[in-house]
Design a protein around this motif. Structure first.
Motif, PDB file in Angstrom:
ATOM      1  N   LYS A 160      48.416  36.663  32.159  1.00 22.23           N
ATOM      2  CA  LYS A 160      47.384  36.930  33.478  1.00 22.23           C
ATOM      3  C   LYS A 160      46.144  37.845  33.015  1.00 22.23           C
ATOM      4  O   LYS A 160      46.469  38.948  32.257  1.00 22.23           O
ATOM      5  CB  LYS A 160      48.065  37.734  34.421  1.00 22.23           C
ATOM      6  CG  LYS A 160      49.076  37.056  35.442  1.00 22.23           C
ATOM      7  CD  LYS A 160      48.490  35.897  36.457  1.00 22.23           C
ATOM      8  CE  LYS A 160      49.367  35.424  37.084  1.00 22.23           C
ATOM      9  NZ  LYS A 160      49.859  36.486  38.152  1.00 22.23           N
ATOM     10  N   ARG A 162      43.117  40.887  33.147  1.00 20.07           N
ATOM     11  CA  ARG A 162      43.032  42.089  34.003  1.00 20.07           C
ATOM     12  C   ARG A 162      41.650  42.471  33.737  1.00 20.07           C
ATOM     13  O   ARG A 162      40.956  42.496  32.942  1.00 20.07           O
ATOM     14  CB  ARG A 162      44.028  42.986  33.388  1.00 20.07           C
ATOM     15  CG  ARG A 162      45.520  42.685  33.680  1.00 20.07           C
ATOM     16  CD  ARG A 162      45.790  42.865  35.022  1.00 20.07           C
ATOM     17  NE  ARG A 162      47.319  42.563  35.140  1.00 20.07           N
ATOM     18  CZ  ARG A 162      48.072  41.472  35.575  1.00 20.07           C
ATOM     19  NH1 ARG A 162      47.267  40.592  35.751  1.00 20.07           N
ATOM     20  NH2 ARG A 162      49.176  41.333  35.619  1.00 20.07           N
ATOM     21  N   GLU A 175      38.274  41.780  41.628  1.00 16.65           N
ATOM     22  CA  GLU A 175      39.597  42.891  41.039  1.00 16.65           C
ATOM     23  C   GLU A 175      40.725  42.399  41.435  1.00 16.65           C
ATOM     24  O   GLU A 175      41.778  42.819  40.458  1.00 16.65           O
ATOM     25  CB  GLU A 175      39.050  44.313  41.518  1.00 16.65           C
ATOM     26  CG  GLU A 175      37.515  44.850  41.297  1.00 16.65           C
ATOM     27  CD  GLU A 175      36.480  44.231  41.943  1.00 16.65           C
ATOM     28  OE1 GLU A 175      36.628  43.672  43.073  1.00 16.65           O
ATOM     29  OE2 GLU A 175      35.353  44.706  41.737  1.00 16.65           O
ATOM     30  N   ALA A 176      40.921  41.447  42.313  1.00 15.69           N
ATOM     31  CA  ALA A 176      42.165  41.012  42.754  1.00 15.69           C
ATOM     32  C   ALA A 176      42.873  40.244  41.505  1.00 15.69           C
ATOM     33  O   ALA A 176      42.113  39.947  40.408  1.00 15.69           O
ATOM     34  CB  ALA A 176      42.260  40.203  43.862  1.00 15.69           C
ATOM     35  N   GLU A 177      44.165  39.960  41.696  1.00 12.26           N
ATOM     36  CA  GLU A 177      45.002  39.392  40.639  1.00 12.26           C
ATOM     37  C   GLU A 177      44.183  38.037  40.305  1.00 12.26           C
ATOM     38  O   GLU A 177      44.022  37.233  41.236  1.00 12.26           O
ATOM     39  CB  GLU A 177      46.228  39.218  41.052  1.00 12.26           C
ATOM     40  CG  GLU A 177      47.148  38.341  39.999  1.00 12.26           C
ATOM     41  CD  GLU A 177      48.698  38.544  40.252  1.00 12.26           C
ATOM     42  OE1 GLU A 177      49.369  37.504  40.286  1.00 12.26           O
ATOM     43  OE2 GLU A 177      49.300  39.678  40.641  1.00 12.26           O
ATOM     44  N   TRP A 178      44.107  37.581  38.951  1.00 14.36           N
ATOM     45  CA  TRP A 178      43.632  36.240  38.624  1.00 14.36           C
ATOM     46  C   TRP A 178      44.788  35.252  38.280  1.00 14.36           C
ATOM     47  O   TRP A 178      45.857  35.914  37.650  1.00 14.36           O
ATOM     48  CB  TRP A 178      42.623  36.483  37.329  1.00 14.36           C
ATOM     49  CG  TRP A 178      41.557  37.061  37.538  1.00 14.36           C
ATOM     50  CD1 TRP A 178      41.402  38.271  38.571  1.00 14.36           C
ATOM     51  CD2 TRP A 178      40.414  37.320  36.745  1.00 14.36           C
ATOM     52  NE1 TRP A 178      40.073  38.770  38.370  1.00 14.36           N
ATOM     53  CE2 TRP A 178      39.368  38.228  37.117  1.00 14.36           C
ATOM     54  CE3 TRP A 178      39.800  36.593  35.688  1.00 14.36           C
ATOM     55  CZ2 TRP A 178      38.245  38.506  36.769  1.00 14.36           C
ATOM     56  CZ3 TRP A 178      38.935  36.864  34.926  1.00 14.36           C
ATOM     57  CH2 TRP A 178      37.882  37.856  35.466  1.00 14.36           C
ATOM     58  N   PRO A 179      44.633  33.954  38.339  1.00 13.35           N
ATOM     59  CA  PRO A 179      45.611  33.129  37.677  1.00 13.35           C
ATOM     60  C   PRO A 179      45.720  33.170  36.344  1.00 13.35           C
ATOM     61  O   PRO A 179      44.945  33.687  35.665  1.00 13.35           O
ATOM     62  CB  PRO A 179      45.144  31.896  38.184  1.00 13.35           C
ATOM     63  CG  PRO A 179      43.960  32.028  39.222  1.00 13.35           C
ATOM     64  CD  PRO A 179      43.553  33.454  38.988  1.00 13.35           C
ATOM     65  N   ALA A 180      46.875  32.689  35.824  1.00 11.40           N
ATOM     66  CA  ALA A 180      47.076  32.915  34.338  1.00 11.40           C
ATOM     67  C   ALA A 180      46.566  31.788  33.712  1.00 11.40           C
ATOM     68  O   ALA A 180      46.093  30.660  34.164  1.00 11.40           O
ATOM     69  CB  ALA A 180      48.719  32.608  34.086  1.00 11.40           C
ATOM     70  N   ALA A 197      37.061  42.258  30.714  1.00 13.04           N
ATOM     71  CA  ALA A 197      38.185  41.890  31.433  1.00 13.04           C
ATOM     72  C   ALA A 197      39.186  41.742  29.830  1.00 13.04           C
ATOM     73  O   ALA A 197      38.765  41.431  28.964  1.00 13.04           O
ATOM     74  CB  ALA A 197      38.216  40.638  31.973  1.00 13.04           C
ATOM     75  N   TRP A 234      40.927  28.030  41.526  1.00 13.05           N
ATOM     76  CA  TRP A 234      40.978  29.361  41.901  1.00 13.05           C
ATOM     77  C   TRP A 234      39.672  29.608  42.740  1.00 13.05           C
ATOM     78  O   TRP A 234      38.648  29.509  42.158  1.00 13.05           O
ATOM     79  CB  TRP A 234      41.336  30.324  40.824  1.00 13.05           C
ATOM     80  CG  TRP A 234      40.959  32.009  41.322  1.00 13.05           C
ATOM     81  CD1 TRP A 234      41.546  32.571  42.169  1.00 13.05           C
ATOM     82  CD2 TRP A 234      40.237  32.683  40.226  1.00 13.05           C
ATOM     83  NE1 TRP A 234      40.993  33.747  42.037  1.00 13.05           N
ATOM     84  CE2 TRP A 234      40.309  34.101  40.884  1.00 13.05           C
ATOM     85  CE3 TRP A 234      39.708  32.771  39.059  1.00 13.05           C
ATOM     86  CZ2 TRP A 234      39.588  35.172  40.290  1.00 13.05           C
ATOM     87  CZ3 TRP A 234      39.041  33.785  38.396  1.00 13.05           C
ATOM     88  CH2 TRP A 234      39.201  35.097  39.080  1.00 13.05           C
TER      89      TRP A 234
END
Length: 251
Positions: A160, A162, A175-180, A197, A234
């Motif tokens: 993932k 960051r 800023e939210a979670e990104w896909p792997a 990132a 995404w």
């Protein structure tokens, strides 16, 4: 955007030549493919005028001078090795002296242009170090230190990303979670560059300024295989690439 800005994308194409062995007999098939559609759609949807040169086209038609490159607000190199830009067919086949296009890219950035290098098997150092950008003129205007050898970090289990610099325009609103992702090229950030990132223990996005221009190094892919369907589909994908290219171009 109030006006159309231009970006040149070089690379993101390949040809697969397969041998099918059926007992005593065999036959061959050849397939040509491109992996640019997600990136191109994202940029065109944001108002960018995209000029695309597949690798075999860029080998001959990629501009020779910073002046020619200046027709574009941003240049993107994605999965296209240094040799493709160094060895024009007229040089390789006919021993004709021609300008060094890696020097042209460097001078374009120093003069105010934007450069984005996208990871893959044929960017940065790449598989078996065959992409060969380390110690080239292009490396002089990227905010990263490349490894000497094969720099791939294959992560089939997924890793993932960051956000590391939440206030940077490249990741505004992301800023939210990104896909792997399924892999990337390993490199280290140079001292005056910004790690925007990370992925695993390594940089994913590194932004830097050189002369009057800017560059962004994106360690992973813009499409499969390292960028799987969950990443390219995404909702943040289009925002991310528009902001990467927009920041590099200064627009």
């Amino acid at each position: 955007m109030t006006k159309s800005h231009r970006v040149l994308i070089a690379g993101e194409s390949w040809t697969v030549h397969s041998i099918h062995q059926k007992g005593f007999d065999s036959f061959t098939t050849t397939e040509y493919a491109e992996g640019v559609r997600w990136l191109r759609d994202a940029l065109e949807g944001g108002g960018w005028d995209v000029v695309y040169q597949p690798a075999h086209v860029a080998a001959r038609d990629f501009p020779f001078s910073a002046g020619e490159l200046a027709k574009f607000d941003c240049i993107m190199l994605s999965d296209i090795g240094a040799n493709t830009l160094l060895l024009h067919p007229d040089t390789f086949v006919r021993s004709k002296t021609l300008p060094n296009r890696l020097e042209a890219i460097r001078d374009y950035v120093l003069g105010g242009g934007g450069l984005v290098m996208v990871g893959g098997y044929m960017t940065f150092q790449g598989i078996d170090a065959k992409a060969r950008y380390r110690d080239t003129e292009v490396a002089e205007v990227l905010g990263v230190e490349m490894e000497a050898g094969d720099d791939r970090a294959e992560r089939p289990q997924g890793v993932k990303p960051r956000v590391a610099a939440a206030n940077h325009p490249i990741v505004g609103g992301l800023e939210a979670e990104w896909p792997a992702l399924l892999g990337y090229n390993r490199f280290a950030a140079r001292q005056k560059a910004t790690v925007v990132a990370t992925v695993g223990n390594d940089p994913l996005i590194v932004a830097a300024e050189f002369g009057k221009g800017r560059s962004v190094a994106f360690a992973s892919d813009c499409g499969p295989h390292w960028a799987p369907p969950a990443f390219v589909d995404w909702p943040g994908y289009t925002t991310l690439w528009r902001q990467i290219v927009g920041w590099a171009a200064g627009v």
